[in-house]
Design an enzyme around this catalytic site. Structure first.
Site, PDB file in Angstrom:
ATOM      1  N   LYS A 163       0.675  -1.367   0.077  1.00  0.00           N
ATOM      2  CA  LYS A 163      -0.067  -0.027   0.004  1.00  0.00           C
ATOM      3  C   LYS A 163       0.844   1.346  -0.095  1.00  0.00           C
ATOM      4  O   LYS A 163       1.395   1.571   1.063  1.00  0.00           O
ATOM      5  CB  LYS A 163      -1.089  -0.133   1.298  1.00  0.00           C
ATOM      6  CG  LYS A 163      -2.086   1.036   0.894  1.00  0.00           C
ATOM      7  CD  LYS A 163      -2.597   1.640   2.442  1.00  0.00           C
ATOM      8  CE  LYS A 163      -1.675   2.740   3.050  1.00  0.00           C
ATOM      9  NZ  LYS A 163      -1.634   3.987   2.166  1.00  0.00           N
ATOM     10  N   GLU A 223       9.058   0.943  11.705  1.00  0.00           N
ATOM     11  CA  GLU A 223      10.260   1.760  11.530  1.00  0.00           C
ATOM     12  C   GLU A 223       9.240   3.075  11.505  1.00  0.00           C
ATOM     13  O   GLU A 223       8.851   3.589  10.585  1.00  0.00           O
ATOM     14  CB  GLU A 223      10.746   1.686  10.267  1.00  0.00           C
ATOM     15  CG  GLU A 223      12.415   1.975  10.299  1.00  0.00           C
ATOM     16  CD  GLU A 223      12.358   3.607  10.012  1.00  0.00           C
ATOM     17  OE1 GLU A 223      12.642   4.601  10.799  1.00  0.00           O
ATOM     18  OE2 GLU A 223      12.436   3.703   8.735  1.00  0.00           O
ATOM     19  N   CYS A 234      12.989  10.309   8.787  1.00  0.00           N
ATOM     20  CA  CYS A 234      13.058   9.794  10.353  1.00  0.00           C
ATOM     21  C   CYS A 234      14.500   9.861  10.836  1.00  0.00           C
ATOM     22  O   CYS A 234      14.768   9.899  12.177  1.00  0.00           O
ATOM     23  CB  CYS A 234      12.732   8.412  10.350  1.00  0.00           C
ATOM     24  SG  CYS A 234      13.402   7.361   9.344  1.00  0.00           S
ATOM     25  N   GLU A 287       9.500  15.734  17.055  1.00  0.00           N
ATOM     26  CA  GLU A 287       9.915  15.658  15.704  1.00  0.00           C
ATOM     27  C   GLU A 287       9.392  16.477  14.540  1.00  0.00           C
ATOM     28  O   GLU A 287       8.217  16.707  14.593  1.00  0.00           O
ATOM     29  CB  GLU A 287       9.594  14.005  15.250  1.00  0.00           C
ATOM     30  CG  GLU A 287      10.115  13.726  14.034  1.00  0.00           C
ATOM     31  CD  GLU A 287       9.914  12.438  13.479  1.00  0.00           C
ATOM     32  OE1 GLU A 287      10.614  11.702  12.696  1.00  0.00           O
ATOM     33  OE2 GLU A 287       8.862  11.879  13.648  1.00  0.00           O
TER      34      GLU A 287
END
Length: 487
Positions: free
Chosen positions: A184, A259, A293, A387
């Site tokens: 996906k 992750e 990330c 973040e």
């Protein structure tokens, strides 16, 4: 006129408004437009997979996987090598899709292609590794052995920030080890992270039914996670979404590889090469608009060199041109969406209101956010705690190595870090004390290698590792067998 209709590869006549599931077919969930963030231009239209499409794909994949698992390992490896050849042949068009869909500069597209090729070749090598072992029997006269078998069907939920790379990082090892895949792609990058991938494997001769590309939003992802044929889910994305995936997969006792996010530090000691550290810091925080990330979300700098380091970092930021990534000389393109741009703006503005100081950048123009340097950043400010996922470098001072470690570890995340010092033993001693799954000395924080185990600690993931031989553990499970002699 859309990019898909301009004769670029892959030919839009094959896939416009469709999904890839047992060939190209109409979806049950309608279609969605693909828009270029830099210009707002409509690039293409892809099909949206409805839950019924996912259920059909899961059943087809489960059937096709049985024969694939019985195929010779070298046969599976050859498909990956042919996929790599197809990617090389179409690299120019693939680069263009990455640039236009994701807003990255051409060098970012080249990086993804090179990394995708590495993932394919590295995974092909898994086919030749020993798959099992002879064990010491618990009963005299018996034979005892164990070997790895495929999981079955693997669901992959792909992010938008490195769509080709992350697709190949999961698909290549999963397929070569005998699994089928439901992929996906993210709604922002369904072509470079999905349609392109399907066409590459299709050209390489991957047997039908082993790969299904199912674009769509959260509902499509939820259907992939819940499908009873899916034995494992690989998810790359935010920590909040990863927790939801883990909860849903847990109901089915599925294996999950997460992750997730990161709040990564680049630690600059007082004996560091300041110019080299600032260059690494700029690349770590500003590369691809900070949308990774593994980006550096904190620059922890020894107080004695704070001024020269900050000046060098400002120089790096000021030298980076922001604009349409297809234009010559542009270093930073747009961030992926208005939502993302607004969140970066909020974090910076709230931190400035709390006392942080903007030394470079700090004001956006639509989706274009300039490289931004902040100092006077306190540990209670959003720029320190959250973040950012944008081109922002918060700078924080420390006095001792112990204090640097304590500040770096002041986060729920634990993905990666970098330490800069002319003394490798000193830098290594700090690295040993950081709670991160990865650490790099005198280098950038944002690194990836196909032969290295990639993953984080804490809120950065569930301890999973993808890369190199770690893929054997992720995408297979053990089967044990004993044989009683003389029966």
């Amino acid at each position: 006129m859309t990019a898909a209709s301009e004769g670029t590869w892959p030919d839009g006549a094959d896939w416009t408004g469709k999904i890839y599931s047992g060939g190209w077919r109409q979806s049950g969930g309608g279609t969605q437009p693909v828009t270029e963030p830099a210009t707002g231009e409509r690039l293409a239209e892809v099909g949206v997979a409805a839950p019924a499409d996912v259920a059909r794909a899961g059943a087809l994949a489960a059937r096709a996987q049985r024969a694939w698992a019985e195929a010779a390992p070298q046969e599976r490896a050859e498909v990956l090598l042919r996929t790599a050849r197809a990617l090389r042949d179409h690299s120019g068009d693939v680069r263009q899709w990455i640039v236009r869909e994701s807003g990255g500069v051409p060098a970012k597209g080249d990086y993804e292609i090179a990394a995708g090729l590495s993932q394919l070749s590295q995974a092909a090598g898994l086919a030749s590794l020993p798959r099992g072992e002879i064990l010491s029997p618990s009963t005299p006269g018996q034979t005892s052995c164990a070997w790895r078998v495929p999981l079955g069907v693997v669901g992959v939920i792909n992010p938008w920030n490195a769509p080709l790379l992350f697709a190949m990082r999961a698909l290549a090892p999963a397929l070569v080890l005998g699994n089928a895949v439901l992929l996906k792609p993210d709604t922002h990058t369904p072509v470079s992270g999905g349609i392109v991938v399907a066409r590459l494997f299709e050209e390489a001769g991957l047997p039908e039914g082993l790969l299904h590309v199912l674009p769509g939003g959260p509902g499509t992802g939820e259907a992939v996670v819940a499908d009873p044929h899916v034995a494992m889910v690989v998810f790359t994305g935010s920590t909040q979404a990863g927790r939801a995936v883990a909860r849903a997969a847990g109901d089915g006792l599925k294996r999950v590889a997460l992750e997730l996010g990161g709040k990564n530090s680049i630690v600059v000691l007082d004996d560091a090469d300041i110019d080299a550290a600032a260059a690494a810091g700029a690349m770590s925080s500003f590369g691809y608009q900070g949308q990774a990330c593994v980006a550096a979300g904190r620059h922890l700098v020894h107080a004695d060199i704070m001024e020269p380091y900050t000046e060098a970092l400002i120089g790096q930021a000021d030298a980076l041109r922001v604009g349409d990534p297809r234009e010559e000389g542009v270093a930073l393109g747009p961030v992926i969406s208005e939502r993302q741009a607004a969140n970066i703006e909020r974090i910076v503005d709230e931190s400035v209101a709390a006392g942080a100081r903007v030394l470079a950048g700090g004001r956006r123009d639509g989706l274009f956010y300039p490289p931004t340097v902040l100092d006077h950043v306190a540990r209670t400010m959003p720029a320190f705690t959250e973040e950012i996922f944008g081109p922002v470098a918060p700078v924080v001072a420390f006095r001792t190595d112990t204090e640097a470690v304590e500040i770096a570890n002041d986060t729920v995340y634990g993905l990666t870090a970098a330490v800069h010092s002319r003394s490798v033993p000193r830098a290594a001693a700090i690295a040993e004390r950081l709670r991160t799954g990865m650490v790099h000395l005198n280098d950038v924080s944002a690194k990836d290698a196909a032969n290295a185990p990639f993953g984080g600690m804490g809120a950065s993931g569930n301890g999973s590792r993808i890369g190199g031989t770690a893929n054997l553990e992720q995408f297979t499970q053990w089967r044990w067998m004993t044989v009683a002699e003389g029966v």
